[in-house]
Design a protein around this motif. Structure first.
Motif, PDB file in Angstrom:
ATOM      1  N   MET A 169     -61.431 -95.701 -96.860  1.00 41.71           N
ATOM      2  CA  MET A 169     -60.547 -94.602 -97.216  1.00 41.71           C
ATOM      3  C   MET A 169     -60.371 -94.520 -98.727  1.00 41.71           C
ATOM      4  N   LYS A 170     -60.268 -95.717 -99.355  1.00 41.46           N
ATOM      5  CA  LYS A 170     -60.086 -95.747-100.804  1.00 41.46           C
ATOM      6  C   LYS A 170     -61.306 -95.134-101.505  1.00 41.46           C
ATOM      7  N   TYR A 171     -62.503 -95.437-100.986  1.00 40.52           N
ATOM      8  CA  TYR A 171     -63.724 -94.904-101.593  1.00 40.52           C
ATOM      9  C   TYR A 171     -63.830 -93.400-101.392  1.00 40.52           C
ATOM     10  N   LEU A 172     -63.328 -92.922-100.265  1.00 40.85           N
ATOM     11  CA  LEU A 172     -63.350 -91.483-100.002  1.00 40.85           C
ATOM     12  C   LEU A 172     -62.440 -90.738-100.986  1.00 40.85           C
ATOM     13  N   LEU A 173     -61.280 -91.321-101.283  1.00 37.43           N
ATOM     14  CA  LEU A 173     -60.386 -90.697-102.258  1.00 37.43           C
ATOM     15  C   LEU A 173     -60.999 -90.695-103.655  1.00 37.43           C
ATOM     16  N   TRP A 174     -61.656 -91.795-104.037  1.00 36.10           N
ATOM     17  CA  TRP A 174     -62.322 -91.832-105.339  1.00 36.10           C
ATOM     18  C   TRP A 174     -63.452 -90.814-105.401  1.00 36.10           C
ATOM     19  N   LEU A 175     -64.166 -90.639-104.317  1.00 40.11           N
ATOM     20  CA  LEU A 175     -65.232 -89.654-104.261  1.00 40.11           C
ATOM     21  C   LEU A 175     -64.667 -88.239-104.405  1.00 40.11           C
ATOM     22  N   LEU A 176     -63.545 -87.975-103.769  1.00 47.15           N
ATOM     23  CA  LEU A 176     -62.899 -86.667-103.891  1.00 47.15           C
ATOM     24  C   LEU A 176     -62.428 -86.424-105.322  1.00 47.15           C
ATOM     25  N   LYS A 177     -61.825 -87.437-105.939  1.00 45.51           N
ATOM     26  CA  LYS A 177     -61.374 -87.296-107.328  1.00 45.51           C
ATOM     27  C   LYS A 177     -62.547 -87.054-108.266  1.00 45.51           C
ATOM     28  N   ALA A 178     -63.649 -87.763-108.045  1.00 43.73           N
ATOM     29  CA  ALA A 178     -64.829 -87.573-108.884  1.00 43.73           C
ATOM     30  C   ALA A 178     -65.402 -86.172-108.709  1.00 43.73           C
ATOM     31  N   ALA A 179     -65.410 -85.663-107.484  1.00 39.46           N
ATOM     32  CA  ALA A 179     -65.916 -84.307-107.236  1.00 39.46           C
ATOM     33  C   ALA A 179     -65.052 -83.268-107.937  1.00 39.46           C
TER      34      ALA A 179
END
Length: 105
Positions: free
Chosen positions: A1-11
């Protein structure tokens, strides 16, 4: 979940970065009395966003202040309700309390 949030922030970051790179040409904002401001379009959009935040926060300030003052006042009972008195203190000892089962480690 943490990686998904970082991916969303990066996008979101790269989308906004691409927007900034695509809108580098100058824009002119005309004010009253013949004054104008020339700046890159990204700065104009950023200034409009920041101005909207400031105006919105200042518009909400009276409501915040009213609720803050109301929260600091002691609660008053509604009119017409009887006054509630505290029950008399009983002589219970700490050993009279029910046993509490501890959980965890």
């Amino acid at each position: 979940m943490k990686y998904l949030l970082w991916l969303l922030k990066a996008a979101i970051f790269f989308t906004l970065f691409a927007f900034a790179l695509n809108n580098q040409h100058d824009a002119t904002v005309y004010f009253f009395f013949g004054t104008s401001w020339r700046a890159p379009l990204v700065l104009v959009v950023l200034a409009a966003f920041a101005g909207g935040l400031v105006v919105g926060a200042l518009g909400m300030l009276p409501g915040w202040w009213k609720h803050r003052v109301a929260a600091q006042r002691p609660a008053e009972p509604p009119p017409g309700t009887p006054a509630v008195t505290a029950p008399p203190a009983s002589n219970t000892l700490p050993t009279d309390l029910p046993a509490v089962r501890q959980h965890g480690l």
